[in-house]
Motif scaffolding. Sequence first.
Motif, mmCIF file in Angstrom:
data_model
loop_
_atom_site.group_PDB
_atom_site.id
_atom_site.type_symbol
_atom_site.label_atom_id
_atom_site.label_comp_id
_atom_site.label_asym_id
_atom_site.label_seq_id
_atom_site.Cartn_x
_atom_site.Cartn_y
_atom_site.Cartn_z
ATOM 1 N N LEU A 1 0.562 -4.420 -8.960
ATOM 2 C CA LEU A 1 0.582 -4.811 -7.550
ATOM 3 C C LEU A 1 -0.547 -5.794 -7.302
ATOM 4 O O LEU A 1 -1.673 -5.578 -7.747
ATOM 5 C CB LEU A 1 0.387 -3.573 -6.662
ATOM 6 N N MET B 1 0.385 2.790 -12.143
ATOM 7 C CA MET B 1 0.407 1.424 -11.626
ATOM 8 C C MET B 1 -0.986 0.838 -11.800
ATOM 9 O O MET B 1 -1.940 1.524 -12.113
ATOM 10 C CB MET B 1 0.750 1.432 -10.136
ATOM 11 N N ALA C 1 1.774 1.646 -3.578
ATOM 12 C CA ALA C 1 0.633 2.138 -4.349
ATOM 13 C C ALA C 1 0.357 3.614 -4.089
ATOM 14 O O ALA C 1 -0.324 4.269 -4.870
ATOM 15 C CB ALA C 1 -0.613 1.320 -4.020
ATOM 16 N N PRO D 1 -1.961 8.079 -5.809
ATOM 17 C CA PRO D 1 -2.047 6.804 -6.531
ATOM 18 C C PRO D 1 -2.348 6.990 -8.016
ATOM 19 O O PRO D 1 -1.785 6.272 -8.851
ATOM 20 C CB PRO D 1 -3.204 6.080 -5.842
ATOM 21 N N PHE E 1 -1.200 4.667 -1.247
ATOM 22 C CA PHE E 1 -2.339 4.826 -0.345
ATOM 23 C C PHE E 1 -1.881 5.220 1.050
ATOM 24 O O PHE E 1 -2.651 5.719 1.853
ATOM 25 C CB PHE E 1 -3.157 3.534 -0.258
ATOM 26 N N MET F 1 -3.489 -2.350 -9.734
ATOM 27 C CA MET F 1 -3.475 -3.190 -8.535
ATOM 28 C C MET F 1 -4.632 -4.166 -8.596
ATOM 29 O O MET F 1 -5.710 -3.838 -9.061
ATOM 30 C CB MET F 1 -3.593 -2.288 -7.306
ATOM 31 N N ARG G 1 0.826 -1.210 0.000
ATOM 32 C CA ARG G 1 0.000 0.000 0.000
ATOM 33 C C ARG G 1 0.861 1.260 0.000
ATOM 34 O O ARG G 1 0.444 2.304 -0.479
ATOM 35 C CB ARG G 1 -0.968 -0.020 1.183
#
Lengths: 568, 360
Positions: B160, B81, B50, B76, B52, B83, B47
């Motif tokens: 991710l 990216m 990412a 983010p 977050f 996820m 996270r």
Amino acid sequence: MTTARPRRLEGVDRAAPIWVLAAAALLMLILLPLGWLAYMSVRGAAGFTLAHYARVLGDPTLQKALWNTVVLALWSGMVALLIGAPLAWLTARTDLPWRRSIQHLVMASFVTPPFLGAFAWVMLAGPNAGYLNRLYRELTGRADPLINIFSMPGLIFVVAIYTFPYVYIMIANTLGLIASDLEDAASILGAGRFQVARTITLPMVLPAILSGFILAVLQALALFGSPAILALPAGFHTVTTQLWSFFQYPPRVEMAAAFSMPLLLATALLLIAQKQLLGRRGYAAVGGKGAQRRVIRLGGWRYPALGACLGVLGAAVFLPYGILLKAAFSRAWAQPLTVDNFTLDNWSFTFLSLTTQSAIVNTMELGVLTACVGAALATMLAYVTNRRIIAGHQVLAFLAVAPVVIPGVVLAVALFVAYTRPPFLLYGTLWILFLAYLTKEMPVGYSQSDATLRGIHPELEEAGRILGAGRFRVLREITAPLARSGIIATWCFVFIGVIRELSASIILFSPNTKVISVVIFDLKEEGQFGAIAVLGIFMLVMTFVTVVVMQTLLGRDVMGGRQAGGAA
Amino acid sequence: MPGITITGLTKRFGEVGAVVGLDLAVRPGELVALLGPSGCGKTTTLRLVAGFLAPEAGEIRVGDRVLSSPALVVPPERRRMAMIFQSYALWPHMTVAQNVAYGLRFAGVGRADRDRRVDEMLRAVQLGAYGARYPGELSGGQQQRVAVARALVVEPEILLLDEPLSNLDASLREEMRFEIRRLHERFAITTLYVTHDQAEAMVISDRVAVLREGRVVQIGPPEELFEHPRTRFVAEFVGKTNLIDAVADGARSVARGDLRLRVAADGLAPRAPVVVSIRPHQIAIGPPAGAAAAPAGANVLAGAIVRASYLGEMVDYQVRLEGSDVVLRVTGPTPARARPGDAVAVTVPAEACVLLPAVD
């Protein structure tokens, strides 16, 4: 693809001002009036004083009012428990006939404004003209009435039949969660039916029973309408009616502020006790997916039990609704509804009256405005607390539900003090009513929004963010559509709460800002029962339409999930 | 295709350090699994990558771009990216096609191009006919594939995955492991994969990073972790093993009471405390007389069967060694050749005895 060169600004949450604003609005909504109330109660000509407290607590009349409130609240709580607990068990666990219908009727009693029920019972059991008493006299030929509703027992009865749903909901929800295998586990180890009930079922339901009782007591403490209608003619006061009378000419605001404190303290303590009860034993342990619940066969008791349920619902729903309908269409409500006695004049008289028209407009404006602002604010606050966006979010969650402990009359006293002075000169406008309703409905609205947002997994938002959507876009395209029906339900809850509100309105209204409940209360003074019935039915129809709209939109029984709300 | 470089990453929740000075380098196009028990900081690390969460110390770079540091956290949506979440996080109010197309709206892809790419991607995950369905109408495995499609269609720089298979049943989970590995070989996106399942980590990854208490304790290809664990924790966490606390009593042997083992090491300091790890499948089990057939240099130990559990494709034995408190777990072939109480001889090659430090 854009080239994202990291800049410092990118780390800033552009939505932050919205969250901070919502938090500030809540703080101001709650702390400003309560702060003023506390200040007013200790303000003397020469600074700090406890003289107001000494006066209100030393006055025998006021002591009597306090005592009456204690008697009323405890007895109502007990009667509500005696009605609500068996009813909950019967509908949740047995093969009682018509269980669904009985549940719906309990909810009908739940959404009936208690003051309307009190009016209906005046027509049913007033000592002279009361319908049941006249029937009794005709049948027996005796001169004395069967029931005198203008008495403490009468008041307790009328309060209890509209507060038992709190007990009912608490217990029915819990019973619905206890899987039969927990009881079966005891049976297989050798416990008999009675021992299972005593050692397994009852201890698991006990917190719900106690907290249902406390909720019922809280409601009875905070009620204004029923005591005003039934206790005042009987010649006694409760705390709420006494607070109201402090505002009759000449207003004694300091006394009212000081006299509010015992009530506020009592409700706060009761609510803390209730939270403790529910918190100590894990209700999570009661849960379990796909839990089987066995239906208990009543055998020969099926129909006597049904009779008892119908008796309770008769007192809470059938008889009051019947007499209201009859009064709405009669020239003289106390006479039998014959062709001669039938009339639509009550309806035209009521709806052509300018006072009524303006009250309906005011109520609708306030209902819609409060519901819109309330739903928006509650949703934002629930979002902040659920997603833990700003520091101190736990405080916000606490404050949002804190008004549950503030009885409507006390809230009105506090708002009166806070908003009759610069910079907020709101007394005499609809805005002070708006603030009262917004504050009062915040706990219900927040709880509903909180449940909604809990159901939206944060990963749904994060999935949008990582794919390139900003905070606002995610709120608009993912969170809002998913929360939509929940937000509408919040709107409806607030709206229903507002259109029936009496206890704060009765202190904060002015001649130009009357609402329907206040008009109904005024009509009592004039003995206009036909008009009261018409407005009461109008209010009930609006309420039920809102409930139906809400249930259709959500596709589930929303009232069943509601556990605590404000008193009317 | 950039890699990920994490240096000194630290994140605390209250007093608890979830991630403490974590270093990790993921090479371009590589799939690295973050493996560890719950609470080891693997999901927190993901996270943080990412965006977050904001780190308290350290930094995260992708290529030469700094994405996270205490001074700045790129949000983010600007990280390029994708996820895949444990809950899949499919939006229930959008169709499968709308779910998959969502990320393309921010990637500057034209409408016609968007539809084509969604279509292609749905076919790549064998959901070509499901574009108009809603996620609620799909099975768990199909939902999982939508989540994969939604992440891959945007052609992210970094992918991710947060325990993406933990909600699937056992057989589907195994199938999806190969599916994810196949997709990785096809698209070769730099990938971080969080899991607590060591078998999953070994099947899917190029390299596995074992995390403990917020740090990487060992990173390497699956074979290396399994055959050459550097700590007791890694040896126990990656695969089953027998751990024996002992002391060195020669340059190439250790002792525990009367038990002496030749081990795959030399130059041991005398009396130094060590831990020996022996994998159950590297131990051979046979009748007491069969010891003569053992290769030279192997440890041949006498013992008795304490328990024999028949598992279908193998038998899981517990063998108490004679004159010792050590009970070895041994994997033997089926059908079972020994029963509880039987005297047996176990043969442990010296190279199967991996030495670990006595303290982690």
